[in-house]
Motif scaffolding. Structure first.
Motif, PDB file in Angstrom:
ATOM      1  N   VAL A  33       0.865  -1.177   0.000  1.00  0.00           N
ATOM      2  CA  VAL A  33       0.000   0.000   0.000  1.00  0.00           C
ATOM      3  C   VAL A  33       0.902   1.227   0.000  1.00  0.00           C
ATOM      4  CG1 VAL A  33      -1.817   1.256   1.222  1.00  0.00           C
ATOM      5  CG2 VAL A  33      -1.746  -1.257   1.316  1.00  0.00           C
ATOM      6  N   ASP A  34       0.961   1.943  -1.121  1.00  0.00           N
ATOM      7  CA  ASP A  34       1.820   3.123  -1.189  1.00  0.00           C
ATOM      8  C   ASP A  34       1.080   4.412  -0.873  1.00  0.00           C
ATOM      9  OD1 ASP A  34       0.342   3.181  -3.548  1.00  0.00           O
ATOM     10  OD2 ASP A  34       1.981   4.024  -4.729  1.00  0.00           O
ATOM     11  N   SER A  35      -0.250   4.410  -0.993  1.00  0.00           N
ATOM     12  CA  SER A  35      -1.028   5.627  -0.742  1.00  0.00           C
ATOM     13  C   SER A  35      -0.888   6.098   0.701  1.00  0.00           C
ATOM     14  CB  SER A  35      -2.507   5.391  -1.065  1.00  0.00           C
ATOM     15  OG  SER A  35      -3.033   4.335  -0.277  1.00  0.00           O
ATOM     16  N   SER A  36      -0.579   5.187   1.622  1.00  0.00           N
ATOM     17  CA  SER A  36      -0.449   5.533   3.035  1.00  0.00           C
ATOM     18  C   SER A  36       0.792   6.368   3.317  1.00  0.00           C
ATOM     19  CB  SER A  36      -0.407   4.255   3.873  1.00  0.00           C
ATOM     20  OG  SER A  36       0.566   3.359   3.357  1.00  0.00           O
ATOM     21  N   TYR A  37       1.704   6.456   2.358  1.00  0.00           N
ATOM     22  CA  TYR A  37       2.861   7.352   2.494  1.00  0.00           C
ATOM     23  C   TYR A  37       2.438   8.799   2.241  1.00  0.00           C
ATOM     24  CZ  TYR A  37       7.109   9.871   1.155  1.00  0.00           C
ATOM     25  OH  TYR A  37       8.107  10.806   1.056  1.00  0.00           O
ATOM     26  N   TYR A  38       1.525   9.007   1.325  1.00  0.00           N
ATOM     27  CA  TYR A  38       1.145  10.353   0.892  1.00  0.00           C
ATOM     28  C   TYR A  38       0.069  10.975   1.767  1.00  0.00           C
ATOM     29  CZ  TYR A  38       3.760   8.929  -3.199  1.00  0.00           C
ATOM     30  OH  TYR A  38       4.758   8.476  -4.041  1.00  0.00           O
ATOM     31  N   GLY A  75      -5.166 -15.290   4.000  1.00  0.00           N
ATOM     32  CA  GLY A  75      -3.797 -15.531   3.566  1.00  0.00           C
ATOM     33  C   GLY A  75      -3.196 -14.395   2.769  1.00  0.00           C
ATOM     34  N   PHE A  76      -4.020 -13.489   2.249  1.00  0.00           N
ATOM     35  CA  PHE A  76      -3.491 -12.345   1.516  1.00  0.00           C
ATOM     36  C   PHE A  76      -2.857 -11.374   2.512  1.00  0.00           C
ATOM     37  CE2 PHE A  76      -3.628  -8.275  -0.678  1.00  0.00           C
ATOM     38  CZ  PHE A  76      -3.238  -8.622  -1.964  1.00  0.00           C
ATOM     39  N   ARG A  77      -1.795 -10.690   2.075  1.00  0.00           N
ATOM     40  CA  ARG A  77      -1.080  -9.768   2.955  1.00  0.00           C
ATOM     41  C   ARG A  77      -0.917  -8.397   2.315  1.00  0.00           C
ATOM     42  NH1 ARG A  77      -2.199 -13.357   5.651  1.00  0.00           N
ATOM     43  NH2 ARG A  77      -0.888 -14.697   6.974  1.00  0.00           N
ATOM     44  N   PHE A  78      -1.011  -7.368   3.166  1.00  0.00           N
ATOM     45  CA  PHE A  78      -0.749  -5.981   2.778  1.00  0.00           C
ATOM     46  C   PHE A  78       0.504  -5.498   3.508  1.00  0.00           C
ATOM     47  CE2 PHE A  78      -5.303  -6.494   2.251  1.00  0.00           C
ATOM     48  CZ  PHE A  78      -5.594  -5.794   1.091  1.00  0.00           C
ATOM     49  N   ASP A  79       1.504  -5.048   2.754  1.00  0.00           N
ATOM     50  CA  ASP A  79       2.632  -4.328   3.338  1.00  0.00           C
ATOM     51  C   ASP A  79       2.316  -2.841   3.212  1.00  0.00           C
ATOM     52  OD1 ASP A  79       3.817  -6.755   3.714  1.00  0.00           O
ATOM     53  OD2 ASP A  79       5.547  -6.387   2.427  1.00  0.00           O
ATOM     54  N   VAL A  80       2.201  -2.164   4.335  1.00  0.00           N
ATOM     55  CA  VAL A  80       1.719  -0.780   4.356  1.00  0.00           C
ATOM     56  C   VAL A  80       2.891   0.175   4.546  1.00  0.00           C
ATOM     57  CG1 VAL A  80       0.183   0.868   5.485  1.00  0.00           C
ATOM     58  CG2 VAL A  80      -0.474  -1.549   5.325  1.00  0.00           C
ATOM     59  N   LYS A  81       3.031   1.102   3.624  1.00  0.00           N
ATOM     60  CA  LYS A  81       4.111   2.078   3.704  1.00  0.00           C
ATOM     61  C   LYS A  81       3.759   3.143   4.744  1.00  0.00           C
ATOM     62  CE  LYS A  81       7.278   4.350   0.488  1.00  0.00           C
ATOM     63  NZ  LYS A  81       7.477   4.759  -0.929  1.00  0.00           N
ATOM     64  N   ALA A  82       4.694   3.436   5.628  1.00  0.00           N
ATOM     65  CA  ALA A  82       4.446   4.404   6.698  1.00  0.00           C
ATOM     66  C   ALA A  82       4.248   5.806   6.125  1.00  0.00           C
ATOM     67  CB  ALA A  82       5.602   4.405   7.685  1.00  0.00           C
ATOM     68  N   PHE A  83       3.384   6.569   6.774  1.00  0.00           N
ATOM     69  CA  PHE A  83       3.096   7.947   6.395  1.00  0.00           C
ATOM     70  C   PHE A  83       4.372   8.774   6.425  1.00  0.00           C
ATOM     71  CE2 PHE A  83       1.147  12.152   7.867  1.00  0.00           C
ATOM     72  CZ  PHE A  83       0.782  12.536   6.583  1.00  0.00           C
ATOM     73  N   SER A  84       4.512   9.687   5.485  1.00  0.00           N
ATOM     74  CA  SER A  84       5.749  10.447   5.305  1.00  0.00           C
ATOM     75  C   SER A  84       6.204  11.167   6.572  1.00  0.00           C
ATOM     76  CB  SER A  84       5.583  11.451   4.166  1.00  0.00           C
ATOM     77  OG  SER A  84       4.513  12.361   4.447  1.00  0.00           O
ATOM     78  N   ALA A  85       5.257  11.699   7.343  1.00  0.00           N
ATOM     79  CA  ALA A  85       5.621  12.445   8.550  1.00  0.00           C
ATOM     80  C   ALA A  85       6.273  11.555   9.602  1.00  0.00           C
ATOM     81  CB  ALA A  85       4.383  13.117   9.147  1.00  0.00           C
ATOM     82  N   LEU A  86       6.086  10.239   9.499  1.00  0.00           N
ATOM     83  CA  LEU A  86       6.657   9.315  10.477  1.00  0.00           C
ATOM     84  C   LEU A  86       8.063   8.870  10.103  1.00  0.00           C
ATOM     85  CD1 LEU A  86       3.532   7.054  11.155  1.00  0.00           C
ATOM     86  CD2 LEU A  86       4.223   9.189  12.280  1.00  0.00           C
ATOM     87  N   THR A  87       8.533   9.259   8.914  1.00  0.00           N
ATOM     88  CA  THR A  87       9.863   8.848   8.467  1.00  0.00           C
ATOM     89  C   THR A  87      10.780  10.040   8.216  1.00  0.00           C
ATOM     90  OG1 THR A  87       9.043   8.739   6.184  1.00  0.00           O
ATOM     91  CG2 THR A  87       9.046   6.701   7.457  1.00  0.00           C
TER      92      THR A  87
END
Length: 306
Positions: A45-50, A68-80
């Motif tokens: 999930v890249d939208s969670s960065y923006y 069984g399906f998995r989501f790798d969620v990108k951290a919000f920009s303010a957290l990185t």
């Protein structure tokens, strides 16, 4: 040897949506995700960065994907530590001054938003991609410790965009630090002609998870637009180069995630299909895959069994 999941870094990228990869009748939000999840067992999930994600979307994603399906969620920009415009924050947070109160609230909302994925067992990892200026040193170590404390109990992966973290003199210290904090290292494939290129190392710092992200090898890295940087079509031989590294990583972690970030038209899903086919030839059923889908290792094209 642990299990392997292969996927792409977006299922909503505009170029993919308009490429024709999604069949007719599966082009609304629900249809796209259901189709993608029938083909691959993992997505980023890249939208969670923006912008901060929402619990409602997480609930819908759970409903629209199989067990069984998995989501790798990108951290919000303010957290990185990336610059974050006030305009992307929820309206009620835009008036808060920069400081601990705002930071705590952003962390809380991000945690609440991914809660449904965690509860349903669908959260693969939260990806913290740190900016190029995040260099080894005491301030960065403190930031990583804070990240580990705030995400205690979550699966977390860390991608550095500063090559010093993975160069010879720093490599062992980086691995030791991430292992101490319980954070999975992210390996990277990218063009190797720049001073800022991340070396193609294969670190494993967590027994739970290892992650590799393929960014493409476009010569436009460092100069071109975002679209130009990620416009790259991996050849089978380029993917095969990584098989020994992936085996090493899979031997040391319970699960390996292999993700393609060359999101331009069908390039990422095509490369993911090729890699999935190559790995299934090597490792058979250890490679998770979509529901009865046959994949060509040469083209990445798919055909559904009947």
């Amino acid at each position: 040897m642990g299990g392997v999941r292969v996927g792409a870094c977006s299922w909503t990228d505009r170029a993919l949506v308009t490429s024709g990869w999604y069949p007719e009748g599966s082009r609304d939000a629900e249809g796209r995700l259901r189709h993608y999840a029938s083909r691959f067992p993992l997505v980023e999930v890249d939208s969670s960065y923006y912008a901060l994600p929402s619990a409602r979307n997480s609930e819908l994603w759970v409903k629209r994907t199989p067990d069984g399906f998995r989501f790798d969620v990108k951290a919000f920009s303010a957290l990185t530590g990336h610059p974050t415009r006030q305009g992307v924050l929820p309206a009620e947070l835009r008036g808060l001054p920069q400081g601990p109160e705002l930071r705590d609230e952003v962390w809380r909302r991000f945690a609440d938003a991914i809660g449904p994925l965690r509860a349903a067992g669908r959260l693969g990892t939260v990806l913290f991609q740190f900016p190029p200026w995040f260099a080894p040193g005491s301030r960065s170590v403190a930031a990583l410790r804070e990240c580990a404390e705030r995400t205690a109990g979550w699966p977390v992966a860390v991608e550095f965009r500063r090559p010093e973290w993975w160069r010879a003199r720093q490599y062992d210290a980086t691995c030791a630090l991430l292992a101490e904090l319980g954070l999975a290292a992210v390996a990277v494939d990218m063009v190797q002609t720049l001073s800022t290129s991340i070396p193609p190392v294969a670190p494993v710092t967590s027994l739970r998870l290892a992650v590799v992200r393929f960014h493409g090898r476009s010569p436009a890295w460092g100069t071109g637009s975002k679209e130009e940087r990620f416009r790259y079509d991996y050849a089978v031989d380029e993917l095969r180069e990584w098989i020994p590294r992936l085996r090493t990583m899979a031997d040391r972690a319970e699960e390996l995630h292999v993700l393609f970030n060359n999101c331009c038209a069908e390039a990422a899903v095509r490369a993911a299909g090729r890699m999935e086919a190559l790995l299934r030839e090597e490792w058979g059923d250890r490679v998770a895959w979509g529901d009865r889908v046959n994949v060509s290792r040469e083209t990445g094209d798919t055909a559904r069994f009947t």
